[in-house]
Write a protein that holds these residues in place. Structure first.
Motif: not given
Lengths: 136, 136
Positions: A55, A127-130
């Motif tokens: 994301d 910035i994030k991991p889905r």
């Protein structure tokens, strides 16, 4: 509340203006783009790997922040709707939310991602991991 | 860049502190909660309907903004990772991203949503419809 955003990086893209950008990242015209993270935030990319589904949060710096009702997709024949029922870039906090995949990690702090419809120079704010498939 | 966030509303929840909050909204402990939108932004909810699937963006106002590496899920036996490869609330811009469903729309400007793990009083900064299943 400490409510001032910091810019962690910038989008570098072949899409240079809003007129040539698609509305969504899964529409024709979205491209492979670079995310250049500022040196001060480079450590935040530690263990980032190609293939990661992210994301990506951006700040639509060219958007209007005053609109509370908009025509969906800018089409004036469509009835006005509350902006929180649309993904219009014009909204009180013009945050863009993009689902992208990491194609390559380039040291020290650049990600190549796709597909992305944000224009060149768009600030990146998170910035994030889905973590899982969407539960639609 | 005009990079100051506005607070569009607040989470009202039975979860009162971080210690009792689950890490993710799909874990035990996430609850049905109220989203009270400020009067100035109420028009942005126009045409919102029960059943809507939303990306709810919050501001983790109690988080540290200095961390660039964290232990995943706060577990110190797990190796440090760059914060952008985790969903830790401690990050340069502590934005929470929650997938919730609207249970009820209460005039003039309250949404009942579930499931949500954010604590009571968490500022809300954006609401977007999820437009399609995640492409995991």
């Amino acid at each position: 509340m400490d409510n001032e955003l910091v810019v962690i990086g910038y989008v570098r893209s072949s899409i240079k203006d809003r007129a040539s950008a698609p509305k969504m990242e899964d529409e024709p015209g979205a491209v492979r783009a670079r995310i250049e993270i500022e040196p001060a935030y480079a450590d935040g990319l530690d263990t980032m790997r190609p293939g990661a589904k992210l994301d990506l949060l951006t700040w639509f710096h060219q958007s209007s922040r005053d609109a509370l009702k908009v025509h969906p997709r800018g089409k004036e024949h469509l009835p006005l709707r509350g902006v929180f029922t649309t993904r219009s870039p014009n909204r009180p906090n013009p945050i863009g939310l993009h689902q992208v995949t990491v194609v390559e990690v380039q040291p020290p702090a650049t990600l190549i991602v796709e597909p992305l419809e944000a224009i060149d120079g768009t600030p990146v704010i998170d910035i994030k991991p889905r973590k899982r498939p969407d539960r639609e």
